[in-house]
Write a protein that holds these residues in place. Sequence first.
Motif, mmCIF file in Angstrom:
data_model
loop_
_atom_site.group_PDB
_atom_site.id
_atom_site.type_symbol
_atom_site.label_atom_id
_atom_site.label_comp_id
_atom_site.label_asym_id
_atom_site.label_seq_id
_atom_site.Cartn_x
_atom_site.Cartn_y
_atom_site.Cartn_z
ATOM 1 N N LEU A 114 -76.930 -77.493 10.644
ATOM 2 C CA LEU A 114 -77.278 -77.287 11.977
ATOM 3 C C LEU A 114 -78.542 -77.179 12.461
ATOM 4 C CD1 LEU A 114 -74.439 -74.375 12.806
ATOM 5 C CD2 LEU A 114 -74.171 -77.035 13.113
ATOM 6 N N LEU A 115 -79.335 -76.286 11.638
ATOM 7 C CA LEU A 115 -81.001 -76.167 12.010
ATOM 8 C C LEU A 115 -81.557 -77.596 11.953
ATOM 9 C CD1 LEU A 115 -81.722 -73.037 10.089
ATOM 10 C CD2 LEU A 115 -81.486 -73.380 12.543
ATOM 11 N N LEU A 116 -81.164 -78.385 10.926
ATOM 12 C CA LEU A 116 -81.790 -79.941 10.761
ATOM 13 C C LEU A 116 -81.483 -80.656 11.869
ATOM 14 C CD1 LEU A 116 -81.936 -80.159 6.833
ATOM 15 C CD2 LEU A 116 -83.814 -79.544 8.387
ATOM 16 N N LEU A 117 -80.249 -80.392 12.317
ATOM 17 C CA LEU A 117 -79.984 -81.394 13.294
ATOM 18 C C LEU A 117 -80.144 -80.900 14.758
ATOM 19 C CD1 LEU A 117 -75.981 -82.031 11.856
ATOM 20 C CD2 LEU A 117 -78.003 -83.681 12.218
ATOM 21 N N GLU A 118 -80.795 -79.505 14.540
ATOM 22 C CA GLU A 118 -81.378 -78.775 15.877
ATOM 23 C C GLU A 118 -79.969 -78.877 16.884
ATOM 24 O OE1 GLU A 118 -84.775 -80.697 17.391
ATOM 25 O OE2 GLU A 118 -85.855 -79.921 16.013
ATOM 26 N N GLN A 119 -78.951 -78.257 16.340
ATOM 27 C CA GLN A 119 -77.442 -78.128 17.049
ATOM 28 C C GLN A 119 -76.926 -76.764 16.613
ATOM 29 O OE1 GLN A 119 -74.874 -81.237 16.052
ATOM 30 N NE2 GLN A 119 -75.853 -82.807 16.842
ATOM 31 N N GLU A 120 -76.328 -76.147 17.785
ATOM 32 C CA GLU A 120 -75.636 -74.814 17.804
ATOM 33 C C GLU A 120 -76.773 -73.727 17.025
ATOM 34 O OE1 GLU A 120 -71.557 -75.136 16.364
ATOM 35 O OE2 GLU A 120 -71.639 -77.258 16.647
ATOM 36 N N LEU A 121 -77.863 -73.710 17.609
ATOM 37 C CA LEU A 121 -78.695 -72.880 16.895
ATOM 38 C C LEU A 121 -78.012 -71.195 16.864
ATOM 39 C CD1 LEU A 121 -82.122 -74.082 18.334
ATOM 40 C CD2 LEU A 121 -80.854 -74.634 16.391
ATOM 41 N N GLU A 122 -77.476 -71.064 17.781
ATOM 42 C CA GLU A 122 -76.945 -69.604 17.804
ATOM 43 C C GLU A 122 -75.932 -69.423 16.551
ATOM 44 O OE1 GLU A 122 -74.359 -66.614 20.610
ATOM 45 O OE2 GLU A 122 -75.527 -68.408 21.397
ATOM 46 N N ASN A 123 -74.985 -70.590 16.403
ATOM 47 C CA ASN A 123 -74.087 -70.376 15.325
ATOM 48 C C ASN A 123 -74.690 -70.383 13.958
ATOM 49 O OD1 ASN A 123 -71.783 -70.643 13.971
ATOM 50 N ND2 ASN A 123 -71.323 -72.701 14.271
ATOM 51 N N ALA A 124 -75.937 -71.320 14.003
ATOM 52 C CA ALA A 124 -76.889 -71.304 12.625
ATOM 53 C C ALA A 124 -77.413 -69.945 12.347
ATOM 54 C CB ALA A 124 -78.042 -72.248 12.850
ATOM 55 N N GLY A 125 -77.849 -69.369 13.527
ATOM 56 C CA GLY A 125 -78.355 -67.943 13.329
ATOM 57 C C GLY A 125 -77.126 -66.736 12.614
ATOM 58 N N GLU A 126 -75.874 -66.977 13.105
ATOM 59 C CA GLU A 126 -75.068 -66.185 12.758
ATOM 60 C C GLU A 126 -74.557 -66.464 11.284
ATOM 61 O OE1 GLU A 126 -71.828 -66.848 15.446
ATOM 62 O OE2 GLU A 126 -72.835 -65.603 17.276
ATOM 63 N N MET A 127 -74.564 -67.526 10.824
ATOM 64 C CA MET A 127 -74.402 -67.929 9.608
ATOM 65 C C MET A 127 -75.513 -67.370 8.592
ATOM 66 S SD MET A 127 -71.764 -70.041 8.950
ATOM 67 C CE MET A 127 -70.345 -70.887 10.015
ATOM 68 N N LEU A 128 -76.505 -67.191 8.937
ATOM 69 C CA LEU A 128 -77.678 -66.838 7.997
ATOM 70 C C LEU A 128 -77.622 -65.210 8.181
ATOM 71 C CD1 LEU A 128 -80.841 -68.959 8.802
ATOM 72 C CD2 LEU A 128 -79.447 -68.986 6.766
ATOM 73 N N ASP A 129 -77.127 -64.807 9.243
ATOM 74 C CA ASP A 129 -76.917 -63.477 9.235
ATOM 75 C C ASP A 129 -75.856 -62.929 8.273
ATOM 76 O OD1 ASP A 129 -79.224 -62.870 11.101
ATOM 77 O OD2 ASP A 129 -77.743 -62.810 12.663
ATOM 78 N N LYS A 130 -75.058 -63.763 8.037
ATOM 79 C CA LYS A 130 -73.578 -63.304 7.250
ATOM 80 C C LYS A 130 -74.253 -63.748 5.818
ATOM 81 C CE LYS A 130 -69.995 -64.737 10.415
ATOM 82 N NZ LYS A 130 -69.109 -65.660 10.596
ATOM 83 N N ALA A 131 -75.221 -64.463 5.741
ATOM 84 C CA ALA A 131 -75.726 -64.904 4.314
ATOM 85 C C ALA A 131 -76.466 -63.597 3.839
ATOM 86 C CB ALA A 131 -76.660 -66.072 4.428
ATOM 87 N N ARG A 132 -77.369 -63.196 4.775
ATOM 88 C CA ARG A 132 -78.088 -61.895 4.396
ATOM 89 C C ARG A 132 -77.505 -60.857 4.129
ATOM 90 N NH1 ARG A 132 -82.765 -61.412 8.802
ATOM 91 N NH2 ARG A 132 -83.758 -60.101 7.113
#
Length: 240
Positions: A114-132
């Motif tokens: 998502l980040l490399l595509l620069e799409q759904e940045l909020e969703n990408a952020g949530e994914m990383l929060d879950k990873a952390r």
Amino acid sequence: MSHLLDFVYIYLCVFLVIFIGLTLLRLYSFMDPLQLMAKGDYAQAIEKMKKAMNTSAYKRNPKLKNPMVYNIANCHNRAGDLHRSLAVLDEIKLEDIKDNKLLYCYHCLYAINLLLLEQELENAGEMLDKARELYNNNELQPLLALRESCRGDFQAALEYVRNYQPPQGKKKKTVLSLKETTLIYDAFILEVENNYFIGLAYLKAGEQELAAPYLHKAAAWKIKNYYSAKAREALGEKES
């Protein structure tokens, strides 16, 4: 009585040979594709992974199937087909994942696409929060830096970069897991992806000179892949 014991002994030997043979065949079915992926032969790796997943052992066992689906998505990502990587990840049923390492990898890879595509940045952020929440480790810092740079918070991005300490020595090698069929410690992540993420974060912050050393490190990987190609592109180098 001795004939019966001989029969039992022969039966056990045959059973043991068959069991060992099937076990080795199963190990080969996922170790060979992982080796191909590590060598950058993504198309052949995907083909062999799909073939393995068509066997009954994989179809009835999510513990084997889900890691293999993740590895297929990882191959698509490293080949540069980010949309396809996301589509493959969507095939995984998260409720079937019992291994936290695989769940961590899933969230990270989804966020990367998502980040490399620069799409759904909020969703990408949530994914990383879950990873952390699963593993808040040092290796995640470059990806967090990329997230903040995509959000436009360059100060936070550079703070993550400063906190990152590149692993030394043994951690740089590729380690294959027989148990989970995933790449636990992948040199590609440390040598290519993380350097590219830091370089890209610096570029987005307008710091071309600071970005260059990291992009050069990512570009130096000998095996053909999306990240090294994009790093060379950012450096203005032509593909050989």
